[in-house]
Design an enzyme around this catalytic site. Structure first.
Site, short mmCIF file in Angstrom:
data_model
loop_
_atom_site.label_atom_id
_atom_site.label_comp_id
_atom_site.label_asym_id
_atom_site.label_seq_id
_atom_site.Cartn_x
_atom_site.Cartn_y
_atom_site.Cartn_z
N GLY A 184 29.33 -15.44 7.46
CA GLY A 184 28.72 -15.81 6.20
C GLY A 184 29.25 -14.95 5.08
O GLY A 184 30.35 -14.39 5.17
N CYS A 213 36.46 -20.13 4.58
CA CYS A 213 36.60 -18.69 4.37
C CYS A 213 38.06 -18.26 4.44
O CYS A 213 38.46 -17.30 3.78
CB CYS A 213 35.76 -17.92 5.38
SG CYS A 213 36.17 -18.25 7.10
N LYS A 246 21.49 -19.11 16.07
CA LYS A 246 20.77 -19.57 14.88
C LYS A 246 21.80 -20.24 13.96
O LYS A 246 22.56 -19.57 13.25
CB LYS A 246 20.10 -18.38 14.17
CG LYS A 246 19.09 -18.78 13.08
CD LYS A 246 19.75 -19.01 11.76
CE LYS A 246 18.77 -19.45 10.69
NZ LYS A 246 19.46 -19.90 9.46
N PRO A 247 21.85 -21.58 13.95
CA PRO A 247 22.79 -22.26 13.05
C PRO A 247 22.30 -22.19 11.61
O PRO A 247 21.13 -21.87 11.34
CB PRO A 247 22.78 -23.70 13.56
CG PRO A 247 21.42 -23.87 14.16
CD PRO A 247 21.05 -22.52 14.73
N TRP A 300 27.60 -23.00 7.77
CA TRP A 300 27.49 -24.44 7.64
C TRP A 300 28.83 -25.12 7.40
O TRP A 300 28.97 -26.32 7.59
CB TRP A 300 26.54 -24.79 6.48
CG TRP A 300 26.85 -24.04 5.21
CD1 TRP A 300 26.23 -22.91 4.77
CD2 TRP A 300 27.85 -24.34 4.23
NE1 TRP A 300 26.78 -22.48 3.59
CE2 TRP A 300 27.78 -23.35 3.22
CE3 TRP A 300 28.79 -25.35 4.09
CZ2 TRP A 300 28.62 -23.33 2.12
CZ3 TRP A 300 29.64 -25.35 2.98
CH2 TRP A 300 29.54 -24.35 2.01
N ASN A 301 29.83 -24.36 6.94
CA ASN A 301 31.07 -25.03 6.52
C ASN A 301 31.91 -25.55 7.68
O ASN A 301 32.56 -26.58 7.59
CB ASN A 301 31.90 -24.11 5.61
CG ASN A 301 32.24 -22.79 6.26
OD1 ASN A 301 31.56 -22.34 7.18
ND2 ASN A 301 33.29 -22.15 5.78
N GLU A 310 31.95 -11.55 10.20
CA GLU A 310 33.07 -12.32 9.63
C GLU A 310 32.58 -12.84 8.30
O GLU A 310 31.81 -13.80 8.23
CB GLU A 310 33.49 -13.45 10.58
CG GLU A 310 34.88 -13.99 10.29
CD GLU A 310 34.90 -15.13 9.28
OE1 GLU A 310 35.16 -14.84 8.09
OE2 GLU A 310 34.65 -16.28 9.66
#
Length: 501
Positions: free
Chosen positions: A220, A276, A169-170, A145-146, A242
């Protein structure tokens, strides 16, 4: 984000919310396992058409899609702003970078993946040898989401350019952005199921992991990444992970302190620290520590989080992260850290104001765990050996930066991470030809660049006999004399001491 259970016979839905206000942005269906499997089946059918196109034909489609996104950039940026809370300018920036990556993947896929000749060697001199890279088929992508456009596009665009179709799949926090991307490409491919979106919560992601896909790309947390790997293992589905990071900026005594402070501040505070590859730790040579602190605090003056147009920092998108941020700050202070700006009281109900701690103990969670908020832990070090040692003393290994006039690259090479920028921050992410990914708990596999294209293919090796071999080695008619000649040839080729030049 809320999950709403509907009466029997109707579709379950969930709401995406504006994290700055709590207002509902839109309502989306929860795609169940049957729905995910159906999407994968449609993608498999579409893959028959998409993979048969030439590299140039696929490039034309992707470059047209790039143009569509570019012309509608304000519309997409507004949606990103509403679903994540980030300022419009930051939303536009990530879209600009994503567009550049689409273009690179489209234009370079043929060169990277197309057939190329390789040497067959002296033993097999009668063979023409070549290698090419074929698409896997259907790729599943689970996005964060970021950065709901830039990050998943590193998998989506490269997988598509390689000839795969994609089921995306968001995040449940940014489903509208994912839907927008799929709808815009659907216009270009005239309704074909080249890129589909399935929306929902964790169960939808799990259904995608266990579906009949050929690879799963996940972005994520490391914790969720392990669950993804376990689910994909059921079908021996390969994964690209990732995960998170705990990246540092190293500042040497000869660094440009103004630029180093500017980079560390932006790396730590932009997108409310929800990056991240953002900066969470800073190690500064003790000879310039005080000057650096003066510079970064001066630049931080007036920087604040809020929902108004003048605020440079948006809200914390995922509400549960607020407690994590507060606990890391409190733990650091309990162990002796000093507050230079902000502090635990800077953590509000939706926003976190910029916070800088110094002299943070290396065993505190503010150093060891991913905070994912607008905070920086800045510590002095006696030399660059100590800076590198502390930087590497983490289970993560994603990215980082070094500021030094004389030794930046040398220091960067000593850092155990997938990516390091010298005298800038996260510049590598904006270079489409560079691979993007980490080591350790930050994951494995690469997106972006040639490595990113190959990540969504399998290598196909082909040999073609050009003339009859002088010695037929693959025959039961091979005799002892032939074996003797082979032994002599191998001794001549490999038995002597070789000098590397």
């Amino acid at each position: 984000m809320t999950d709403t259970l509907q009466p029997a016979g109707t579709t379950r839905t969930f709401d995406s919310l504006d994290p700055a206000t709590g207002d509902v942005v839109d309502t989306h269906p929860v795609t169940d396992k049957d729905g995910v499997d159906a999407a994968v089946a449609r993608a498999r059918t579409a893959a028959g058409w998409w993979s048969e196109l030439s590299f140039d034909e696929r490039a034309d489609v992707l470059l047209t899609w790039r143009s569509v996104i570019t012309r509608r950039i304000a519309q997409l940026a507004d949606l990103v702003h509403r679903e994540t809370g980030k300022p419009h300018g930051d939303a536009q920036l990530e879209i600009v970078l994503a567009v550049d990556h689409i273009a690179w993947a489209a234009k370079h896929a043929r060169k990277v993946l197309g057939p190329r000749r390789v040497s067959a060697g002296l033993l097999m001199a009668n063979q023409a040898a070549s290698v090419e890279y074929h698409p896997l088929g259907v790729v599943g992508v689970i996005g964060p989401w970021n950065y709901p456009v830039f990050t998943p596009m590193g998998s989506i665009a490269y997988a598509l350019a390689a000839g795969n179709t994609v089921v995306f799949k968001p995040s449940e926090y940014t489903p509208g952005v994912g839907r927008w991307l799929a709808d815009s490409l659907r216009e270009v491919v005239h309704g074909r199921d080249v890129l589909q979106v399935v929306t929902g919560l964790g169960e939808t992601g799990n259904a995608l992991c266990t579906a009949a896909i050929d690879k799963l790309a996940f972005t994520g947390s490391a914790r969720t990444g392990k669950l993804v790997m376990a689910a994909c293992a059921e079908n021996l589905t390969p994964v690209l992970i990732e995960a998170g990071g705990k990246d540092s900026v190293i500042v040497d005594e000869d660094a440009d302190l103004t630029k180093a402070a500017e980079a560390a501040l932006w790396g730590g505070m932009s997108n409310a620290g929800q990056t991240c590859i953002g900066t969470e730790r800073v190690y500064v040579h003790e000879k310039v520590f005080d000057d650096f602190m003066g510079e970064i605090l001066s630049q931080a003056r007036g920087l604040r989080a809020g929902a108004d147009p003048d605020a440079k920092i948006g809200p914390i998108t995922m509400p549960s992260q607020l407690a994590v941020i507060r606990s890391h700050l409190e733990d650091a202070l309990a162990k002796g850290a000093r507050v230079a700006l902000g502090g635990p009281d800077a953590v509000g109900d939706r926003f976190v104001q910029p916070t800088i701690l110094t002299h943070v103990p290396e065993d505190s969670t503010a150093i060891t765990e991913e905070t994912f908020g607008p905070t920086l832990a800045i510590n002095p070090v006696t030399d660059m050996d100590e800076a590198v040692r502390r930087t590497n003393a983490t289970e993560y290994g994603l990215a980082g930066a070094v500021f030094s006039r004389a030794n930046g690259v040398a220091i960067a090479r000593r850092i155990r991470s997938g990516m390091t920028s010298v005298n800038s921050v996260i510049a590598f992410a904006a270079v489409p030809s560079l691979p993007f990914g980490g080591v350790g708990q930050s994951g494995f596999g690469r997106i972006h660049g040639a490595d990113g294209l190959k990540e969504f293919t399998y290598a196909k090796a082909i040999t073609r006999q050009r003339f009859r071999p002088v010695m037929n080695l693959t025959s039961f008619a091979r005799d002892a004399a032939t074996d003797g000649k082979v032994a002599q040839l191998v001794t001549l080729l490999h038995g002597g001491k070789q000098t590397l030049r």
